[in-house]
Design an enzyme around this catalytic site. Structure first.
Site, PDB file in Angstrom:
ATOM      1  N   LYS A  18      19.890  58.636 -46.342  1.00  0.00           N
ATOM      2  CA  LYS A  18      20.324  58.638 -44.945  1.00  0.00           C
ATOM      3  C   LYS A  18      19.171  59.086 -44.050  1.00  0.00           C
ATOM      4  O   LYS A  18      18.379  59.935 -44.449  1.00  0.00           O
ATOM      5  CB  LYS A  18      21.476  59.647 -44.758  1.00  0.00           C
ATOM      6  CG  LYS A  18      22.816  59.223 -45.311  1.00  0.00           C
ATOM      7  CD  LYS A  18      23.853  60.321 -45.048  1.00  0.00           C
ATOM      8  CE  LYS A  18      25.210  59.960 -45.631  1.00  0.00           C
ATOM      9  NZ  LYS A  18      25.892  58.841 -44.953  1.00  0.00           N
ATOM     10  N   ARG A  41      33.697  56.165 -52.554  1.00  0.00           N
ATOM     11  CA  ARG A  41      34.679  55.246 -53.142  1.00  0.00           C
ATOM     12  C   ARG A  41      34.473  55.119 -54.647  1.00  0.00           C
ATOM     13  O   ARG A  41      35.421  54.802 -55.365  1.00  0.00           O
ATOM     14  CB  ARG A  41      34.596  53.885 -52.429  1.00  0.00           C
ATOM     15  CG  ARG A  41      33.292  53.164 -52.587  1.00  0.00           C
ATOM     16  CD  ARG A  41      33.124  52.048 -51.565  1.00  0.00           C
ATOM     17  NE  ARG A  41      32.808  52.582 -50.232  1.00  0.00           N
ATOM     18  CZ  ARG A  41      32.735  51.829 -49.136  1.00  0.00           C
ATOM     19  NH1 ARG A  41      32.970  50.538 -49.191  1.00  0.00           N
ATOM     20  NH2 ARG A  41      32.431  52.382 -47.972  1.00  0.00           N
TER      21      ARG A  41
HETATM   22  N1  BES Z   1      29.977  60.375 -46.305  1.00  0.00           N
HETATM   23  C1  BES Z   1      29.697  59.111 -45.749  1.00  0.00           C
HETATM   24  C2  BES Z   1      30.608  58.726 -44.591  1.00  0.00           C
HETATM   25  C3  BES Z   1      30.556  59.560 -43.351  1.00  0.00           C
HETATM   26  C4  BES Z   1      29.462  59.496 -42.514  1.00  0.00           C
HETATM   27  C5  BES Z   1      31.642  60.318 -43.000  1.00  0.00           C
HETATM   28  C6  BES Z   1      29.453  60.243 -41.368  1.00  0.00           C
HETATM   29  C7  BES Z   1      31.643  61.055 -41.857  1.00  0.00           C
HETATM   30  C8  BES Z   1      30.531  61.016 -41.042  1.00  0.00           C
HETATM   31  C9  BES Z   1      29.822  58.018 -46.803  1.00  0.00           C
HETATM   32  O1  BES Z   1      29.493  58.383 -48.098  1.00  0.00           O
HETATM   33  C10 BES Z   1      28.903  56.903 -46.390  1.00  0.00           C
HETATM   34  O2  BES Z   1      27.743  57.143 -46.281  1.00  0.00           O
HETATM   35  N2  BES Z   1      29.480  55.717 -46.131  1.00  0.00           N
HETATM   36  C11 BES Z   1      28.739  54.610 -45.678  1.00  0.00           C
HETATM   37  C12 BES Z   1      29.206  53.393 -46.448  1.00  0.00           C
HETATM   38  C13 BES Z   1      28.333  52.172 -46.326  1.00  0.00           C
HETATM   39  C14 BES Z   1      26.984  52.430 -46.958  1.00  0.00           C
HETATM   40  C15 BES Z   1      29.012  51.000 -46.980  1.00  0.00           C
HETATM   41  C16 BES Z   1      28.979  54.431 -44.182  1.00  0.00           C
HETATM   42  O3  BES Z   1      30.076  54.697 -43.709  1.00  0.00           O
HETATM   43  O4  BES Z   1      28.042  54.047 -43.497  1.00  0.00           O
HETATM   44 ZN    ZN Z   2      27.434  58.259 -48.546  1.00  0.00          ZN
END
Ligand code: BES
Ligand code: ZN
Ligand code: ZN
Length: 466
Positions: free
Chosen positions: A246, A320
Site C-alpha cells: 500500500k 477475503r
Molecule cells: N484492509 C483493506 C481494506 C480497507 C482499506 C478497509 C481502507 C478500510 C480502509 C483490504 O485488505 C484491502 O486492501 N482491500 C483492497 C482490495 C482490492 C485490492 C481488491 C481495497 O479495498 O482496495
Molecule cells: Zn489489504
C-alpha cells in the site's frame, strides 16, 4: 495574605436537565431572572449536544443539555455529555418517556478514552448517578459498554502491541472469563489442519507473529437445542498490502484491519456475559499481512479449506482469503445464523462513508429484522446487493476464482461480498458487514480513533432470533 477557601456546598450532587429545543422557552420561564438572562445571553437553544452550566442557590450546579428537536431525538446525543460536564456527581433529569438504558449506554460510550500510552491520562471528572437503574439494568448497561470498549481498545492498540498473538490473548481472556472452550491452531500447524489460505496470508510475518486460527465455543447452559450462531471476524493485525504494498496514505490506519476480529470477540463477550440462549462459535483468523521473502506473490494460486483454488491477483485483497477458510469452517457447524465482520474494502467507504456500515444478506426476513434493530438502537446499517451479475468478475483463467475482481464490475464492496458468498454456510442465514471501525472526525464524545459499529444492531437481532 492567602484567602480562606470557599465553603463547600452542603449538597454535592449537581443536576443536569436534558431539554428539547421545543421546550426551552417554557422551561426558561421557571428560572431565576439571572439564570434566564444568562441562558439568553449565551443563546442556548438546546441544539443537540450543546451544554450550558448555571450556578444554583444551594451551591450546586445546574446544567442544561440540548437534545435538539423532540421528533429527531437520538439517545446517542448523550455521548457528548460526560466530556463537557464539570467535575462532580451528576443527577440526570429527563423526560420520563426517554429510555434510560440507551442514555446510560451513550454516556459510557462518550466517556470512553484510550489512555494506554499516556503517562498521565486525563481522568474523566464527571460521574453519572445511576441510582434510577435497578441491578439488572446496571449489569445490562455494563455488559453493553464493556463490549464497545473492548472492540475500541483492540482497534486503537497499534500492531506492535496487537499482533496475532495478542489477538489470541484477548480471545483467551474473553473465553476464560465466561467459561467457554477455546482452541488455537498456529503457524505451520494451520496447513495440517487445513487452513491453507490463513497460512498463505500470514506466513510472511516475523517469529512470534505467526498466523493463527482461534475458535471459541460456548453453549448457553441448559439450552441444548438453542440456535447455533457463528461470529467470524477478520483479524489482520496490520495490512501492509503485502508485496502489492500500500502507499503510505493507505497504510497509515491499517492497525485497524483487525477490527472485524475485535467486533466478533466483543459481541461474543456481550452474548456470553448476558447469557443469550444460543450455541455460540466465534472464529477469528488472526494474521499479519507482512512482507518478506516468504510472502505470497501476485499470481500465486493457493488452495482453500473448502476446496476451490484461488489465484492471488492482488496480495492486498487478503481479508477475503482468510475469511474464505473461516467461513468454510463456520459451514462445518451447520449454523442457523452466521455473521462475519471485516474491514474488507476501501470501496465500502466510497459508497457509504465512515458511519454507515454496508451489510449483505440474502435472507429477507433477517434483513428486515436487522434493519428494525439497527433503527431501534441507532446503529446505522445499510443493505447492499449480492448482485449475481458481478459474479463473473471473480473468474480466473487458471484457478477456480481470483481475489481481485475484474475492473469492469467496479463495485468493490459488492464483489468482495460475492467472493465471501462462495464460501459462506449454505445452512441458515449469512450476513456480512464491511466495517470501517474508525471515527475520522473528532467531537465531544466521538474522539478520533476506533469506533464500535453494528454491535447493538446485531445483538438485538440475535436476542430476538432466539
Ligand atoms: N484492509 C483493506 C481494506 C480497507 C482499506 C478497509 C481502507 C478500510 C480502509 C483490504 O485488505 C484491502 O486492501 N482491500 C483492497 C482490495 C482490492 C485490492 C481488491 C481495497 O479495498 O482496495
Ligand atoms: Zn489489504
Ligand atoms: Zn485488509
Amino acid at each position: 495574605m492567602p484567602r480562606a477557601m470557599p465553603v463547600p456546598p452542603a449538597k454535592t450532587t449537581h443536576t443536569v436537565f436534558a431539554v428539547f429545543e421545543d421546550d426551552v422557552a417554557a422551561l426558561a420561564v421557571a428560572l431565576k431572572p439571572a439564570q434566564a438572562a444568562f441562558l439568553t445571553a449565551r443563546g442556548f437553544a438546546a441544539r443537540p449536544g450543546n451544554l450550558i452550566v448555571l450556578p444554583h442557590d444551594d451551591g450546586t450546579l445546574h446544567a442544561w443539555f440540548g437534545l435538539g428537536p423532540r421528533k429527531a431525538y437520538n439517545p446517542l446525543t448523550f455521548r457528548g455529555l460526560p466530556g463537557q460536564l464539570p467535575k462532580g456527581v451528576w443527577t440526570l433529569h429527563v423526560d420520563a418517556a426517554l429510555d434510560l438504558h440507551a442514555i446510560h449506554v451513550a454516556w459510557a460510550l462518550g466517556a470512553y478514552a484510550f489512555t494506554r500510552y499516556k503517562e498521565a491520562p486525563k481522568a474523566l471528572e464527571a460521574v453519572l448517578d445511576d441510582s434510577a437503574l435497578d441491578k439488572a439494568e446496571k449489569l445490562a448497561v455494563a455488559a453493553e459498554a464493556a463490549a464497545h470498549a473492548l472492540a475500541r481498545d483492540m482497534v486503537n492498540t497499534p500492531a506492535n502491541d496487537m499482533g496475532p498473538a495478542e489477538i489470541e490473548a484477548e480471545a483467551r481472556k474473553v473465553a476464560e472469563a465466561n467459561g467457554a472452550r477455546i482452541t488455537v491452531i498456529s503457524g505451520d500447524a494451520l496447513l495440517k489442519a487445513n487452513y491453507p489460505a490463513v497460512h498463505a496470508v500470514g506466513r510472511a510475518a516475523a517469529p512470534g507473529r505467526e498466523p493463527r486460527f482461534v475458535e471459541i465455543e460456548w453453549d448457553a447452559p441448559g439450552a441444548p437445542d438453542a440456535p447455533l450462531v457463528v461470529l467470524v471476524g477478520k483479524g489482520v493485525a496490520f495490512d501492509t498490502g503485502g508485496l502489492d504494498i500500500k502507499p503510505s496514505s493507505g497504510m497509515g490506519l491499517m492497525k485497524k484491519d483487525m477490527g472485524g476480529a475485535a467486533h466478533a470477540l466483543a459481541l461474543g463477550q456481550w452474548i456470553m456475559e448476558t447469557g443469550l440462549e444460543v450455541r455460540l462459535r466465534v472464529l477469528i483468523p488472526a494474521v499479519e499481512n507482512a512482507i518478506s521473502g516468504g510472502a505470497m506473490r501476485p499470481s500465486d494460486v493457493i488452495p482453500s479449506r473448502a476446496g476451490p483454488t484461488i489465484e492471488i491477483g492482488n496480495t492486498d485483497a487478503e481479508g477475503r482469503l482468510i475469511l474464505a477458510d473461516a467461513l468454510a469452517r463456520a459451514a462445518e457447524f451447520e449454523p442457523q445464523l452466521t455473521l462475519d465482520f471485516a474491514t474488507l474494502t476501501g470501496a465500502a467507504r466510497v459508497a457509504l462513508g465512515p458511519e454507515v456500515v454496508p451489510f449483505y444478506c440474502d435472507d429477507e426476513d433477517i434483513v428486515r429484522r436487522l434493519e428494525v434493530s439497527s433503527i431501534a438502537r441507532q446503529d446505522p446499517l445499510w443493505r447492499m446487493p449480492l448482485w449475481s451479475g458481478y459474479r463473473d468478475a471473480l473468474d480466473s483463467d487458471i484457478a477456480d476464482l481470483r481475489n481481485d475482481p475484474a475492473g469492469w464490475a467496479q463495485a468493490g464492496s459488492v464483489t468482495a461480498a460475492l467472493f465471501l458468498q462462495r464460501f459462506a454456510p449454505k445452512t441458515g442465514a449469512w450476513v456480512h458487514f464491511d466495517l470501517y471501525a474508525w471515527n475520522p472526525r473528532g467531537r465531544p464524545g466521538w474522539p478520533v480513533g476506533a469506533e464500535a459499529q453494528t454491535l447493538r444492531a446485531v445483538y438485538g437481532l440475535i436476542r430476538d432470533f432466539v
